[in-house]
Design a protein around this motif. Structure first.
Motif, short mmCIF file in Angstrom:
data_model
loop_
_atom_site.label_atom_id
_atom_site.label_comp_id
_atom_site.label_asym_id
_atom_site.label_seq_id
_atom_site.Cartn_x
_atom_site.Cartn_y
_atom_site.Cartn_z
N GLY A 124 0.76 -1.38 0.34
CA GLY A 124 0.21 0.27 0.48
C GLY A 124 1.22 1.40 -0.08
N GLY A 125 1.75 1.05 -0.82
CA GLY A 125 3.21 2.24 -0.52
C GLY A 125 4.13 2.32 0.20
N ASN A 126 3.88 1.08 0.96
CA ASN A 126 5.06 1.41 2.01
C ASN A 126 6.27 0.13 1.59
OD1 ASN A 126 3.38 2.51 4.50
ND2 ASN A 126 2.88 0.17 5.06
N ASN A 127 7.65 0.54 1.98
CA ASN A 127 8.69 0.36 1.31
C ASN A 127 9.10 -1.10 2.75
OD1 ASN A 127 9.29 1.64 -0.40
ND2 ASN A 127 9.95 3.64 1.20
N PRO A 128 9.74 -1.76 2.15
CA PRO A 128 10.58 -3.27 3.35
C PRO A 128 10.70 -3.08 4.09
CG PRO A 128 11.32 -3.41 0.39
CD PRO A 128 10.93 -2.31 0.67
N GLN A 129 10.45 -3.27 5.39
CA GLN A 129 11.32 -3.16 6.64
C GLN A 129 13.43 -2.92 6.63
OE1 GLN A 129 9.02 -1.83 8.77
NE2 GLN A 129 7.62 -2.07 7.58
N THR A 130 13.64 -2.18 7.54
CA THR A 130 14.44 -2.14 6.91
C THR A 130 16.01 -2.61 8.48
OG1 THR A 130 15.08 -0.40 7.78
CG2 THR A 130 14.95 -0.27 5.66
N GLY A 131 14.82 -2.70 9.65
CA GLY A 131 14.83 -2.86 10.93
C GLY A 131 15.82 -5.00 10.93
N PRO A 132 15.81 -5.16 11.60
CA PRO A 132 15.91 -6.42 12.22
C PRO A 132 14.58 -7.46 11.15
CG PRO A 132 16.67 -5.69 13.75
CD PRO A 132 15.90 -4.53 13.16
N SER A 133 14.57 -8.70 11.15
CA SER A 133 12.89 -8.87 11.12
C SER A 133 12.97 -10.08 11.68
CB SER A 133 13.44 -10.01 9.54
OG SER A 133 14.23 -11.01 9.76
N GLY A 134 13.01 -10.27 13.33
CA GLY A 134 13.11 -11.45 13.77
C GLY A 134 13.31 -12.73 13.23
N VAL A 135 13.50 -12.83 12.36
CA VAL A 135 13.68 -13.96 11.24
C VAL A 135 14.75 -15.08 11.79
CG1 VAL A 135 13.52 -15.89 9.54
CG2 VAL A 135 11.64 -13.89 9.95
N THR A 136 15.31 -16.05 12.03
CA THR A 136 16.63 -16.97 11.95
C THR A 136 16.75 -18.23 10.86
OG1 THR A 136 16.47 -16.78 14.57
CG2 THR A 136 18.12 -18.25 13.85
N ILE A 137 17.63 -18.08 10.30
CA ILE A 137 17.69 -19.26 9.58
C ILE A 137 18.86 -20.44 9.45
CG2 ILE A 137 17.58 -19.28 6.86
CD1 ILE A 137 16.96 -16.53 6.66
N SER A 138 18.44 -21.57 9.37
CA SER A 138 19.09 -22.08 9.43
C SER A 138 19.52 -23.03 8.40
CB SER A 138 18.65 -23.64 10.45
OG SER A 138 18.75 -24.91 9.74
N ALA A 139 20.40 -23.46 7.79
CA ALA A 139 20.57 -24.06 6.41
C ALA A 139 22.09 -25.28 6.15
CB ALA A 139 21.11 -22.94 5.54
N ILE A 146 16.73 -26.24 4.92
CA ILE A 146 16.26 -25.20 5.75
C ILE A 146 15.62 -24.86 6.33
CG2 ILE A 146 15.20 -22.45 4.46
CD1 ILE A 146 16.84 -23.39 1.67
N THR A 147 15.44 -24.59 7.26
CA THR A 147 14.52 -23.85 8.24
C THR A 147 14.54 -21.90 8.31
OG1 THR A 147 14.28 -26.17 9.63
CG2 THR A 147 13.56 -24.56 10.84
N VAL A 148 13.01 -21.94 8.62
CA VAL A 148 12.98 -20.35 8.90
C VAL A 148 12.28 -20.00 9.65
CG1 VAL A 148 11.86 -18.55 8.14
CG2 VAL A 148 13.47 -19.74 6.20
N THR A 149 12.59 -19.77 11.20
CA THR A 149 11.81 -19.36 12.32
C THR A 149 11.48 -18.01 12.80
OG1 THR A 149 12.40 -21.87 13.12
CG2 THR A 149 11.72 -20.50 14.62
N ALA A 150 10.62 -17.92 13.13
CA ALA A 150 10.31 -16.52 13.29
C ALA A 150 9.79 -16.33 14.37
CB ALA A 150 8.98 -15.83 12.48
N ASP A 151 10.12 -14.97 15.19
CA ASP A 151 9.97 -14.66 17.11
C ASP A 151 8.64 -14.11 16.63
OD1 ASP A 151 12.65 -14.70 17.61
OD2 ASP A 151 13.14 -12.35 17.18
N THR A 152 7.80 -13.64 15.29
CA THR A 152 6.56 -13.35 15.48
C THR A 152 6.30 -14.00 14.53
OG1 THR A 152 6.79 -11.09 16.54
CG2 THR A 152 5.22 -11.27 15.51
N PRO A 153 5.02 -14.62 14.16
CA PRO A 153 4.13 -15.62 13.21
C PRO A 153 4.35 -14.63 11.77
CG PRO A 153 3.40 -15.22 15.14
CD PRO A 153 4.18 -14.52 15.75
N PHE A 154 4.63 -14.91 10.72
CA PHE A 154 4.36 -14.68 9.95
C PHE A 154 3.46 -14.89 9.19
CE2 PHE A 154 7.49 -17.40 9.23
CZ PHE A 154 7.53 -18.50 8.60
#
Length: 139
Positions: free
Chosen positions: A32-47, A57-65
């Motif tokens: 809706g006109g917003n740009n992507p976030q530039t701060g931490p995503s709260g996502v942890t990636i294990s590869a 690959i496992t993607v885990t998030a502090d806040t659900p997505f």
């Protein structure tokens, strides 16, 4: 006879609850006109890579997505383990199957050349206005 044609175009940006369109590299219809976030995503990636060239690959998030998109430019293919809320894309990528909230997803990428390095790009969509792009990781 005269005809009057009334055309009304309403531009409304919708998310893609059934997953990203094939072969995109950013969320379409979002922001809706917003740009992507530039701060931490709260996502942890294990590869984690196995000896046969498979990358788990496992993607885990502090806040659900709600949405996710993982692509790779490496030669190979993604596999979606049973029970994961993911689907394959026509290009080398995977995306969500619904906009249901997720805190963790897992997938497997099988490299065509087990000795090669695979690089990945992750997009995470928390909600219509909150999303992160260009989250890079590698095997």
């Amino acid at each position: 006879m005269k005809y009057i044609i009334l055309i009304s175009i309403i531009s409304v940006a919708y998310g893609t609850p059934g997953g990203a369109p094939d072969c995109v590299d950013r969320p379409l219809g979002h922001n809706g006109g917003n740009n992507p976030q530039t701060g931490p995503s709260g996502v942890t990636i294990s590869a984690d890579e196995s000896g046969d060239g498979s990358v788990f690959i496992t993607v885990t998030a502090d806040t659900p997505f709600k949405g996710i998109l993982i692509t790779s430019t490496a030669a190979g293919q993604f596999l979606v383990p049973d029970g994961q809320p993911l689907q394959l894309m026509l290009c080398t990528g995977i995306t969500h199957v619904s906009s249901d909230l997720k805190s963790e997803v897992s997938a497997i990428f099988v490299k065509a050349d087990p000795a090669s390095k695979a690089e990945f790009n992750l997009i995470v969509v928390r909600d219509f206005e909150t999303y992160w792009t260009e989250i890079k990781f590698s095997s």
